[in-house]
Design a protein around this motif. Structure first.
Motif, PDB file in Angstrom:
ATOM      1  N   ASP A 123       9.210  12.300   1.619  1.00 26.82           N
ATOM      2  CA  ASP A 123       8.027  13.103   1.311  1.00 26.82           C
ATOM      3  C   ASP A 123       7.550  12.833  -0.116  1.00 26.82           C
ATOM      4  O   ASP A 123       6.344  12.750  -0.365  1.00 26.82           O
ATOM      5  CB  ASP A 123       8.322  14.593   1.493  1.00 26.82           C
ATOM      6  CG  ASP A 123       8.550  14.985   2.948  1.00 26.82           C
ATOM      7  OD1 ASP A 123       8.236  14.181   3.868  1.00 26.82           O
ATOM      8  OD2 ASP A 123       9.069  16.102   3.171  1.00 26.82           O
ATOM      9  N   ALA A 124       8.482  12.710  -1.054  1.00 29.54           N
ATOM     10  CA  ALA A 124       8.120  12.432  -2.450  1.00 29.54           C
ATOM     11  C   ALA A 124       7.479  11.053  -2.572  1.00 29.54           C
ATOM     12  O   ALA A 124       6.507  10.873  -3.317  1.00 29.54           O
ATOM     13  CB  ALA A 124       9.350  12.543  -3.355  1.00 29.54           C
ATOM     14  N   LEU A 125       8.015  10.081  -1.838  1.00 32.07           N
ATOM     15  CA  LEU A 125       7.408   8.743  -1.847  1.00 32.07           C
ATOM     16  C   LEU A 125       5.981   8.800  -1.321  1.00 32.07           C
ATOM     17  O   LEU A 125       5.062   8.218  -1.916  1.00 32.07           O
ATOM     18  CB  LEU A 125       8.227   7.766  -0.999  1.00 32.07           C
ATOM     19  CG  LEU A 125       9.566   7.302  -1.537  1.00 32.07           C
ATOM     20  CD1 LEU A 125      10.248   6.383  -0.520  1.00 32.07           C
ATOM     21  CD2 LEU A 125       9.418   6.592  -2.874  1.00 32.07           C
ATOM     22  N   ALA A 126       5.798   9.496  -0.212  1.00 33.76           N
ATOM     23  CA  ALA A 126       4.469   9.608   0.390  1.00 33.76           C
ATOM     24  C   ALA A 126       3.500  10.294  -0.569  1.00 33.76           C
ATOM     25  O   ALA A 126       2.351   9.860  -0.727  1.00 33.76           O
ATOM     26  CB  ALA A 126       4.549  10.362   1.717  1.00 33.76           C
ATOM     27  N   ALA A 127       3.949  11.350  -1.222  1.00 32.81           N
ATOM     28  CA  ALA A 127       3.101  12.072  -2.168  1.00 32.81           C
ATOM     29  C   ALA A 127       2.706  11.192  -3.350  1.00 32.81           C
ATOM     30  O   ALA A 127       1.628  11.351  -3.919  1.00 32.81           O
ATOM     31  CB  ALA A 127       3.814  13.329  -2.661  1.00 32.81           C
ATOM     32  N   ALA A 128       3.583  10.243  -3.691  1.00 34.04           N
ATOM     33  CA  ALA A 128       3.302   9.320  -4.798  1.00 34.04           C
ATOM     34  C   ALA A 128       2.478   8.114  -4.326  1.00 34.04           C
ATOM     35  O   ALA A 128       2.129   7.255  -5.129  1.00 34.04           O
ATOM     36  CB  ALA A 128       4.610   8.851  -5.432  1.00 34.04           C
ATOM     37  N   GLY A 129       2.204   8.051  -3.015  1.00 35.12           N
ATOM     38  CA  GLY A 129       1.414   6.943  -2.479  1.00 35.12           C
ATOM     39  C   GLY A 129       2.205   5.670  -2.269  1.00 35.12           C
ATOM     40  O   GLY A 129       1.637   4.595  -2.135  1.00 35.12           O
ATOM     41  N   TYR A 130       3.524   5.792  -2.224  1.00 35.21           N
ATOM     42  CA  TYR A 130       4.376   4.613  -2.026  1.00 35.21           C
ATOM     43  C   TYR A 130       4.807   4.510  -0.567  1.00 35.21           C
ATOM     44  O   TYR A 130       5.194   5.494   0.040  1.00 35.21           O
ATOM     45  CB  TYR A 130       5.629   4.705  -2.905  1.00 35.21           C
ATOM     46  CG  TYR A 130       6.547   3.513  -2.765  1.00 35.21           C
ATOM     47  CD1 TYR A 130       6.280   2.319  -3.428  1.00 35.21           C
ATOM     48  CD2 TYR A 130       7.660   3.563  -1.931  1.00 35.21           C
ATOM     49  CE1 TYR A 130       7.095   1.223  -3.273  1.00 35.21           C
ATOM     50  CE2 TYR A 130       8.492   2.463  -1.788  1.00 35.21           C
ATOM     51  CZ  TYR A 130       8.192   1.292  -2.444  1.00 35.21           C
ATOM     52  OH  TYR A 130       9.008   0.197  -2.299  1.00 35.21           O
ATOM     53  N   GLN A 131       4.717   3.319  -0.032  1.00 36.86           N
ATOM     54  CA  GLN A 131       5.144   3.084   1.352  1.00 36.86           C
ATOM     55  C   GLN A 131       6.375   2.170   1.329  1.00 36.86           C
ATOM     56  O   GLN A 131       6.322   1.076   0.767  1.00 36.86           O
ATOM     57  CB  GLN A 131       4.029   2.443   2.162  1.00 36.86           C
ATOM     58  CG  GLN A 131       4.367   2.321   3.627  1.00 36.86           C
ATOM     59  CD  GLN A 131       3.158   1.919   4.456  1.00 36.86           C
ATOM     60  OE1 GLN A 131       2.035   1.934   3.978  1.00 36.86           O
ATOM     61  NE2 GLN A 131       3.403   1.552   5.683  1.00 36.86           N
ATOM     62  N   ARG A 132       7.454   2.639   1.930  1.00 36.45           N
ATOM     63  CA  ARG A 132       8.679   1.832   2.004  1.00 36.45           C
ATOM     64  C   ARG A 132       8.427   0.548   2.783  1.00 36.45           C
ATOM     65  O   ARG A 132       7.641   0.535   3.718  1.00 36.45           O
ATOM     66  CB  ARG A 132       9.805   2.625   2.684  1.00 36.45           C
ATOM     67  CG  ARG A 132      10.305   3.755   1.838  1.00 36.45           C
ATOM     68  CD  ARG A 132      11.419   4.561   2.516  1.00 36.45           C
ATOM     69  NE  ARG A 132      12.637   3.765   2.597  1.00 36.45           N
ATOM     70  CZ  ARG A 132      13.170   3.334   3.740  1.00 36.45           C
ATOM     71  NH1 ARG A 132      12.621   3.621   4.895  1.00 36.45           N
ATOM     72  NH2 ARG A 132      14.275   2.627   3.731  1.00 36.45           N
ATOM     73  N   ARG A 133       9.116  -0.517   2.403  1.00 32.74           N
ATOM     74  CA  ARG A 133       8.966  -1.821   3.046  1.00 32.74           C
ATOM     75  C   ARG A 133       9.795  -1.946   4.325  1.00 32.74           C
ATOM     76  O   ARG A 133       9.663  -2.899   5.046  1.00 32.74           O
ATOM     77  CB  ARG A 133       9.370  -2.944   2.079  1.00 32.74           C
ATOM     78  CG  ARG A 133       8.429  -3.078   0.907  1.00 32.74           C
ATOM     79  CD  ARG A 133       8.899  -4.131  -0.061  1.00 32.74           C
ATOM     80  NE  ARG A 133       9.896  -3.493  -0.949  1.00 32.74           N
ATOM     81  CZ  ARG A 133      11.092  -3.985  -1.192  1.00 32.74           C
ATOM     82  NH1 ARG A 133      11.490  -5.117  -0.656  1.00 32.74           N
ATOM     83  NH2 ARG A 133      11.912  -3.360  -1.997  1.00 32.74           N
ATOM     84  N   VAL A 134      10.686  -1.013   4.568  1.00 31.71           N
ATOM     85  CA  VAL A 134      11.599  -1.118   5.720  1.00 31.71           C
ATOM     86  C   VAL A 134      11.201  -0.139   6.778  1.00 31.71           C
ATOM     87  O   VAL A 134      10.806   0.942   6.559  1.00 31.71           O
ATOM     88  CB  VAL A 134      13.054  -0.854   5.270  1.00 31.71           C
ATOM     89  CG1 VAL A 134      14.007  -0.934   6.442  1.00 31.71           C
ATOM     90  CG2 VAL A 134      13.457  -1.845   4.205  1.00 31.71           C
TER      91      VAL A 134
END
Length: 117
Positions: A106-117
């Motif tokens: 959720d924190a990644l999504a809120a920061a606009g980051y998309q995981r590569r895996v």
């Protein structure tokens, strides 16, 4: 607090398996362990100072260093090796893995980051 009975690194699958004497056994990915490092670099020096870790999808553990009989220092292949993973903290990470992982996503999504895996 349960005592650890086994710590086994599976480098090919990038998973650290931790077993405790209460029968609990946790499989913790290297990425999960790295982004939840107890170090000041990740946790900060107080509430609200946490640093979101990104680009850790492929991180692996290269070495496990015992620290007394209460913790281990994990050496990651991205150069990170600060912070002591106490047995209590590893148990906490295992017992709360689903919740902690979702909060991280959720924190990644809120920061606009998309995981590569």
């Amino acid at each position: 607090m349960p005592n650890p009975t086994e710590l086994q690194l599976h480098q090919a699958s990038k998973v650290l398996e931790v077993s405790f004497d209460d029968g609990s056994r946790f499989e913790l990915s290297c990425e999960y362990l790295r982004v939840h490092s107890p170090s000041a670099e990740v946790k900060g020096h107080g509430p609200g100072q946490e640093v979101l870790q990104v680009n850790k999808e492929d991180v692996n553990i290269t070495r496990i260093e015992p620290v007394g009989n209460y913790a281990v220092r994990l050496h990651f292949d991205d150069g990170h090796h600060t912070g002591l993973y106490t047995w209590e903290y590893l148990y906490e990470l295992g017992a709360n893995k689903d919740d902690y992982w979702q909060k991280y996503l959720d924190a990644l999504a809120a920061a606009g980051y998309q995981r590569r895996v």
